[in-house]
Design an enzyme around this catalytic site. Structure first.
Site, PDB file in Angstrom:
ATOM      1  N   LYS A  84       0.835  -1.225   0.000  1.00 11.76           N
ATOM      2  CA  LYS A  84       0.000   0.000   0.000  1.00 11.76           C
ATOM      3  C   LYS A  84       0.866   1.272   0.000  1.00 11.76           C
ATOM      4  O   LYS A  84       0.425   2.354  -0.409  1.00 11.76           O
ATOM      5  CB  LYS A  84      -0.848  -0.055   1.265  1.00 11.76           C
ATOM      6  N   ARG A 132      12.172   1.542  12.144  1.00 10.51           N
ATOM      7  CA  ARG A 132      12.257   1.420  13.599  1.00 10.51           C
ATOM      8  C   ARG A 132      12.722   0.019  13.920  1.00 10.51           C
ATOM      9  O   ARG A 132      12.040  -0.960  13.615  1.00 10.51           O
ATOM     10  CB  ARG A 132      10.900   1.689  14.268  1.00 10.51           C
ATOM     11  N   GLU A 196      10.435   6.438  26.517  1.00 10.05           N
ATOM     12  CA  GLU A 196       9.238   5.603  26.713  1.00 10.05           C
ATOM     13  C   GLU A 196       9.119   5.094  28.145  1.00 10.05           C
ATOM     14  O   GLU A 196       8.363   4.157  28.410  1.00 10.05           O
ATOM     15  CB  GLU A 196       9.272   4.400  25.767  1.00 10.05           C
ATOM     16  N   ASP A 231       4.025   3.078  26.156  1.00  9.49           N
ATOM     17  CA  ASP A 231       5.028   2.432  27.007  1.00  9.49           C
ATOM     18  C   ASP A 231       5.311   3.281  28.242  1.00  9.49           C
ATOM     19  O   ASP A 231       5.524   2.759  29.330  1.00  9.49           O
ATOM     20  CB  ASP A 231       6.327   2.228  26.218  1.00  9.49           C
ATOM     21  N   ILE A 297      -0.620   5.952  12.800  1.00  6.80           N
ATOM     22  CA  ILE A 297      -0.700   4.497  12.619  1.00  6.80           C
ATOM     23  C   ILE A 297      -1.543   4.112  11.422  1.00  6.80           C
ATOM     24  O   ILE A 297      -1.526   2.958  10.998  1.00  6.80           O
ATOM     25  CB  ILE A 297      -1.262   3.788  13.886  1.00  6.80           C
ATOM     26  N   HIS A 298      -2.314   5.067  10.889  1.00  7.27           N
ATOM     27  CA  HIS A 298      -3.226   4.725   9.781  1.00  7.27           C
ATOM     28  C   HIS A 298      -3.134   5.824   8.725  1.00  7.27           C
ATOM     29  O   HIS A 298      -3.008   7.012   9.074  1.00  7.27           O
ATOM     30  CB  HIS A 298      -4.658   4.610  10.336  1.00  7.27           C
ATOM     31  N   ASP A 345       6.662  42.719  20.971  1.00  7.43           N
ATOM     32  CA  ASP A 345       8.067  42.945  21.316  1.00  7.43           C
ATOM     33  C   ASP A 345       8.856  41.727  20.837  1.00  7.43           C
ATOM     34  O   ASP A 345       8.323  40.895  20.093  1.00  7.43           O
ATOM     35  CB  ASP A 345       8.251  43.265  22.811  1.00  7.43           C
TER      36      ASP A 345
END
Ligand code: COA
Ligand code: MG
Length: 366
Positions: A84, A132, A196, A231, A297-298, A345
């Site tokens: 995809k 990852r 995490e 996590d 994630i999508h 400022d």
């Protein structure tokens, strides 16, 4: 491997001995708007103080890190989702091919090989190809690196999860060197590390300074910090709520620490991927807090996230007009002045310059 041996290994591999290197501006988070247009990796958070009063120039013209507004995970073991990506690439800033928690334990081998194949074949276009790997304590990381760096094309960026100590970085370096074998690199590999856990958050400053030190050997360059909130909640015994108030302090700490070192800060995942309004609200709140991007994630999350981390045309015009007015008022010897009904400022000028920097980074990567 002790650190001095590690450094000698890195020197041999890269042919470098502690060069002074140019740090990238992390897109809209200029640490030092001083008269000098570059900083070195020897810069520390202390430098912020020493240049904070320097006169501002119009635009921070250091080289820009690539924008990472949305980072879309794709489990490396899921061939259908990987296929995809050919349709998704070009629209998303970063694609993260995942070996870690999106992949079942018994599918790790499949994921690594799927990822190596995807690196060779997916037309990434302007999208970043990131991987990852598993954490250094998982027992999977070494093989992840060996496989994903074994193809003709190699990933541009590595995301390293669950970093808690300097030793995790040393171990990463050691394994990366082995995986690269005889390949020469020169800061080609970008690194993002994750916070995490409670320990990871408390040690973040030490981890960053160590990564910056290691970056000087031209093996990789640290560009950002990702906050892994699920996590993290498990680590502190918190329960996730819709408003995410249980992670507020940690999110703020991640932003502040990352920005102190001119790094990108990547916000939490919104796991209820069908709730687009909730995603938009959380993305906009993250952008207002100072995060530079957010994990996705999508595919349906990508546009919403990227819009939230891109200043609107109206906002860019406002910032440009403000910068012009500011310089006019400075030349007339005025500090504070009224612009479109508001007191302006120098802090407002700096915020306007941040907006211009973010839009410049996004335009450059189109
Ligand atoms: N990357 C690439 N394609 C994706 C995708 C992703 N992350 N998530 C969904 N798609 C594809 C699906 O394959 C589907 O395409 P298809 O109809 O051609 O098969 C289409 O987009 C629509 O997907 P949908 O049916 O709505 O979702 P799903 O039920 O297949 O998957 C998730 C839902 C959450 C499981 C999936 O989005 C996913 O795996 N996300 C990544 C999770 C992850 O990596 N977690 C770890 C990091 S926090
Ligand atoms: Mg995680």
């Amino acid at each position: 491997m002790i650190i001095s041996t590690l450094c000698r290994h890195i020197q041999r591999l890269t042919g470098t001995s502690r060069p002074r290197v140019v740090r990238l501006a992390a897109n809209g988070v200029p640490k030092t708007r001083s008269l000098s247009s570059t900083t070195t990796s020897n810069s520390t958070a202390d430098d912020v103080k020493s240049t904070a009063d320097a006169p501002p120039e119009m635009i921070d013209n250091r080289p820009l890190a690539r924008p990472r507004r949305a980072l879309l995970y794709c489990p490396g073991s899921d061939a259908r989702k990987v296929a995809k990506l050919s349709h998704i690439c070009g629209t998303v800033d970063s694609v993260v091919l995942d070996c870690e928690d999106g992949v079942a334990h018994n599918k790790k081998e499949e994921a690594r090989h799927g990822i190596r194949e995807a690196i060779q074949t997916v037309p990434f276009g302007r999208s970043e190809c990131a991987v990852r790997i598993n954490s250094m304590d998982s027992g999977f990381a070494e093989e992840d690196l060996n496989v994903v760096f074994s193809g003709e094309k190699i990933p541009k960026t590595i995301l390293l999860p669950k970093v808690e100590t300097k030793e995790h970085l040393d171990s990463f370096c050691e394994k990366l060197i082995k995986a690269l074998g005889k390949r020469k690199t020169s800061r080609d590999i970008h690194l993002l590390t994750y916070v995490e856990s409670a320990k990871g958050l408390l040690n973040l400053k030490d981890v960053i300074t160590h990564a910056i030190e290691l970056s000087e050997y031209n093996l990789f360059s640290l560009e950002g910090i990702v906050f892994g909130s699920d996590d993290f909640c498990a680590s502190i015994g918190a329960t996730r709520t819709a408003g995410a108030s249980e992670t507020l302090m940690a999110r703020q700490q991640v932003v502040v620490t990352a920005k102190a070192y001119d790094l990108q800060a990547i916000d939490v995942v919104y796991i209820d991927f069908k709730d687009i309004d909730g995603l938009r609200a959380q993305s906009e709140s993250g952008a207002k807090m100072g995060f530079t991007g957010k994990q996705a994630i999508h595919p349906t999350q990508v546009d919403v996230i990227q819009a939230a981390f891109t200043p609107s045309a109206e906002r860019i015009q406002w910032a440009t007009r403000l910068v012009d007015e500011y310089h006019k008022s400075q030349s007339e010897g005025k500090g504070a002045f009224v612009f479109e009904g508001q007191m302006i400022d120098r802090p407002l000028l700096l915020q306007a310059l941040n907006i211009i920097d973010i839009s410049r980074a996004v335009q450059t990567n189109k």
